[in-house]
Design an enzyme around this catalytic site. Structure first.
Site, PDB file in Angstrom:
ATOM      1  N   GLN A   1      -0.097 -28.347 -54.388  1.00 39.93           N
ATOM      2  CA  GLN A   1      -0.116 -29.057 -55.114  1.00 39.93           C
ATOM      3  C   GLN A   1      -1.003 -29.431 -56.540  1.00 39.93           C
ATOM      4  OE1 GLN A   1      -2.613 -31.110 -51.513  1.00 39.93           O
ATOM      5  NE2 GLN A   1      -3.880 -32.513 -53.052  1.00 39.93           N
TER       6      GLN A   1
ATOM      7  N   GLN B   1       0.212 -41.169 -51.157  1.00 41.42           N
ATOM      8  CA  GLN B   1      -0.103 -40.452 -51.108  1.00 41.42           C
ATOM      9  C   GLN B   1      -0.104 -40.899 -48.871  1.00 41.42           C
ATOM     10  OE1 GLN B   1      -2.986 -36.319 -50.922  1.00 41.42           O
ATOM     11  NE2 GLN B   1      -3.989 -38.259 -49.445  1.00 41.42           N
TER      12      GLN B   1
ATOM     13  N   GLY C   1      -7.408 -41.445 -46.985  1.00 45.01           N
ATOM     14  CA  GLY C   1      -8.066 -43.046 -47.795  1.00 45.01           C
ATOM     15  C   GLY C   1      -7.206 -43.723 -48.974  1.00 45.01           C
TER      16      GLY C   1
ATOM     17  N   LYS D   1      -7.420 -44.522 -51.777  1.00 45.23           N
ATOM     18  CA  LYS D   1      -8.167 -43.720 -53.173  1.00 45.23           C
ATOM     19  C   LYS D   1      -6.894 -43.368 -53.247  1.00 45.23           C
ATOM     20  CE  LYS D   1      -9.915 -42.130 -56.170  1.00 45.23           C
ATOM     21  NZ  LYS D   1      -9.646 -40.802 -56.652  1.00 45.23           N
ATOM     22  N   ASP D   2      -6.236 -43.405 -52.011  1.00 45.83           N
ATOM     23  CA  ASP D   2      -4.576 -42.252 -53.074  1.00 45.83           C
ATOM     24  C   ASP D   2      -3.461 -43.095 -52.556  1.00 45.83           C
ATOM     25  OD1 ASP D   2      -5.919 -39.548 -54.110  1.00 45.83           O
ATOM     26  OD2 ASP D   2      -6.872 -39.955 -52.693  1.00 45.83           O
TER      27      ASP D   2
ATOM     28  N   SER E   1     -14.860 -39.546 -55.930  1.00 44.80           N
ATOM     29  CA  SER E   1     -13.740 -38.597 -56.235  1.00 44.80           C
ATOM     30  C   SER E   1     -14.837 -37.551 -56.513  1.00 44.80           C
ATOM     31  CB  SER E   1     -13.069 -39.317 -57.050  1.00 44.80           C
ATOM     32  OG  SER E   1     -11.965 -37.635 -57.747  1.00 44.80           O
TER      33      SER E   1
ATOM     34  N   HIS F   1     -15.312 -39.508 -48.631  1.00 44.45           N
ATOM     35  CA  HIS F   1     -14.803 -38.719 -47.485  1.00 44.45           C
ATOM     36  C   HIS F   1     -15.669 -39.386 -45.368  1.00 44.45           C
ATOM     37  CE1 HIS F   1     -13.665 -36.269 -50.377  1.00 44.45           C
ATOM     38  NE2 HIS F   1     -12.663 -35.866 -49.601  1.00 44.45           N
TER      39      HIS F   1
ATOM     40  N   MET G   1     -10.000 -31.565 -49.145  1.00 39.67           N
ATOM     41  CA  MET G   1     -10.239 -30.355 -50.241  1.00 39.67           C
ATOM     42  C   MET G   1     -11.317 -30.469 -50.311  1.00 39.67           C
ATOM     43  SD  MET G   1      -6.201 -30.303 -53.045  1.00 39.67           S
ATOM     44  CE  MET G   1      -7.645 -31.827 -53.666  1.00 39.67           C
ATOM     45  N   GLY G   2     -12.475 -30.761 -49.449  1.00 38.28           N
ATOM     46  CA  GLY G   2     -13.662 -30.222 -50.169  1.00 38.28           C
ATOM     47  C   GLY G   2     -14.248 -31.093 -51.006  1.00 38.28           C
TER      48      GLY G   2
HETATM   49  P1  AMP Z   1      -9.471 -34.559 -51.400  1.00 38.22           P
HETATM   50  O1  AMP Z   1     -10.994 -33.866 -50.672  1.00 38.22           O
HETATM   51  O2  AMP Z   1      -9.415 -35.814 -53.099  1.00 38.22           O
HETATM   52  O3  AMP Z   1      -8.287 -34.408 -51.281  1.00 38.22           O
HETATM   53  O4  AMP Z   1      -9.857 -36.551 -50.786  1.00 38.22           O
HETATM   54  C1  AMP Z   1      -9.676 -36.775 -48.766  1.00 38.22           C
HETATM   55  C2  AMP Z   1      -8.843 -37.322 -48.359  1.00 38.22           C
HETATM   56  O5  AMP Z   1     -10.531 -38.408 -48.661  1.00 38.22           O
HETATM   57  C3  AMP Z   1      -8.089 -38.477 -48.751  1.00 38.22           C
HETATM   58  O6  AMP Z   1      -7.421 -39.082 -47.377  1.00 38.22           O
HETATM   59  C4  AMP Z   1      -8.223 -39.102 -49.804  1.00 38.22           C
HETATM   60  O7  AMP Z   1      -7.355 -40.600 -50.177  1.00 38.22           O
HETATM   61  C5  AMP Z   1      -9.981 -40.019 -49.557  1.00 38.22           C
HETATM   62  N1  AMP Z   1     -10.553 -40.239 -50.099  1.00 38.22           N
HETATM   63  C6  AMP Z   1     -10.863 -39.535 -51.368  1.00 38.22           C
HETATM   64  N2  AMP Z   1     -11.972 -40.475 -51.700  1.00 38.22           N
HETATM   65  C7  AMP Z   1     -12.378 -41.715 -51.373  1.00 38.22           C
HETATM   66  C8  AMP Z   1     -13.109 -43.197 -51.397  1.00 38.22           C
HETATM   67  N3  AMP Z   1     -13.736 -42.863 -52.513  1.00 38.22           N
HETATM   68  N4  AMP Z   1     -12.686 -44.040 -50.426  1.00 38.22           N
HETATM   69  C9  AMP Z   1     -11.440 -43.890 -49.552  1.00 38.22           C
HETATM   70  N5  AMP Z   1     -11.230 -42.033 -48.740  1.00 38.22           N
HETATM   71  C10 AMP Z   1     -11.376 -41.561 -49.794  1.00 38.22           C
END
Ligand code: AMP
Length: 274
Positions: free
Chosen positions: A58, A151, A145, A147-148, A183, A34, A27-28
């Site tokens: 979402q 998901q 990741g 992290k989620d 995050s 990322h 989501m940028g």
């Molecule tokens: P988001 O932009 O927050 O939707 O995250 C996009 C992707 O990046 C998702 O697959 C997240 O799980 C991953 N991601 C976000 N933060 C982290 C992190 N700290 N470590 C590893 N992957 C991450």
């Protein structure tokens, strides 16, 4: 690096791709978490596309869709220096023509507890957009990741249940020097809130250690809840120890500790393996 904003641009680019294609959906507001996904994709695939799309499906009406950080120019620079080949950055109209967010994809049962209880709309929105991204980009592999963590399990189930030919690959969490999981929402934290936030990972790692030493899940959870309160979190959505794959209650390893807490209006999630 190719910047693709319309279906025509994406399709034209996709037609030129030879060999394996890896997709990194985001989501940028990109950070080193990322970038770890891009690096993994770079190592495993011939071509790497990152997508940037803040997915309205979402977010619940009371959540932070309007204020979610949007930093496209910086994101493009970071992706370029990480060796990404293309960015798919569609507008809402490209993703949901006529604002139609209907989807036939139903998230698997692993979506129901934890995040599913606290953000009931969330995983329906995630599988909706990720299935569309897979249709559009047609990757061989997609990188998500840990992290989620929930998901990641939901997406793994989705490709299996719907027979989608994409290899879903999980990438370990990237943390800052104090262990806080990176995050996009961390930028909302004030200096005081950050000091509280760093306790989350310490408490989860301590839980993992106690479980390894044979303490019961019940005791470990009770102690952790007290510690989270003492650390100054404003609310605790959940702090759970679950089977690492199904996310159901279990005492059998491998287990996963997962938590979601709030500091002010900022919601943080984290998880640790046992
Ligand atoms: P988001 O932009 O927050 O939707 O995250 C996009 C992707 O990046 C998702 O697959 C997240 O799980 C991953 N991601 C976000 N933060 C982290 C992190 N700290 N470590 C590893 N992957 C991450």
């Amino acid at each position: 690096m190719n910047i693709l904003k319309t279906h025509d641009e994406l399709n034209a680019y996709r037609g030129t791709v030879r060999g394996t294609l890896g997709l990194v959906p985001t989501m940028g507001a990109l950070h080193d978490g990322h970038m770890a996904l891009v690096k993994a994709a770079r190592e495993q695939c011939d071509t790497v596309i990152a997508s940037i799309f803040v997915n309205p499906a979402q977010f619940a009406p009371h959540e932070d869709l309007d204020t979610y950080p949007r930093t496209l120019e910086e994101d493009i620079k970071k992706l370029e220096s990480a060796g990404c080949d293309a960015v798919w950055a569609p507008g809402v109209e490209e993703m949901y023509p006529g604002d139609n967010m209907d989807s036939d994809i139903v998230p698997a049962a692993v979506s129901l507890p934890l995040e599913g209880e606290h953000r009931p709309h969330f995983f329906a929105g995630v599988v909706n957009v990720v299935s569309r991204l897979f249709d559009q980009v047609k990757p061989d592999s997609a990188f998500f990741g840990e992290k989620d963590y929930q998901q990641l399990q939901v997406i793994k189930h989705m490709v299996k249940d719907y027979d989608i030919p994409v290899d879903v690959i999980g990438v370990p969490i990237v943390r800052d020097e104090n262990g806080l999981a990176l995050s996009s929402r961390n930028r909302y934290l004030s200096a005081e809130e950050y000091e509280v936030a760093v306790h989350l990972n310490r408490i989860l790692f301590a839980m993992a250690e106690k479980l390894r030493q044979g303490e019961t899940i019940q005791d470990v959870k009770a102690e952790a809840l007290l510690e989270l309160q003492k650390a100054g979190f404003d609310s605790i959505d959940y702090c759970a120890v679950r089977d690492a794959e199904t996310l159901l209650h279990s005492i059998h390893h491998p287990l996963r500790i997962l938590a979601a807490v709030k500091i002010g209006t900022t919601r943080l999630i984290d998880n640790v393996g046992v």
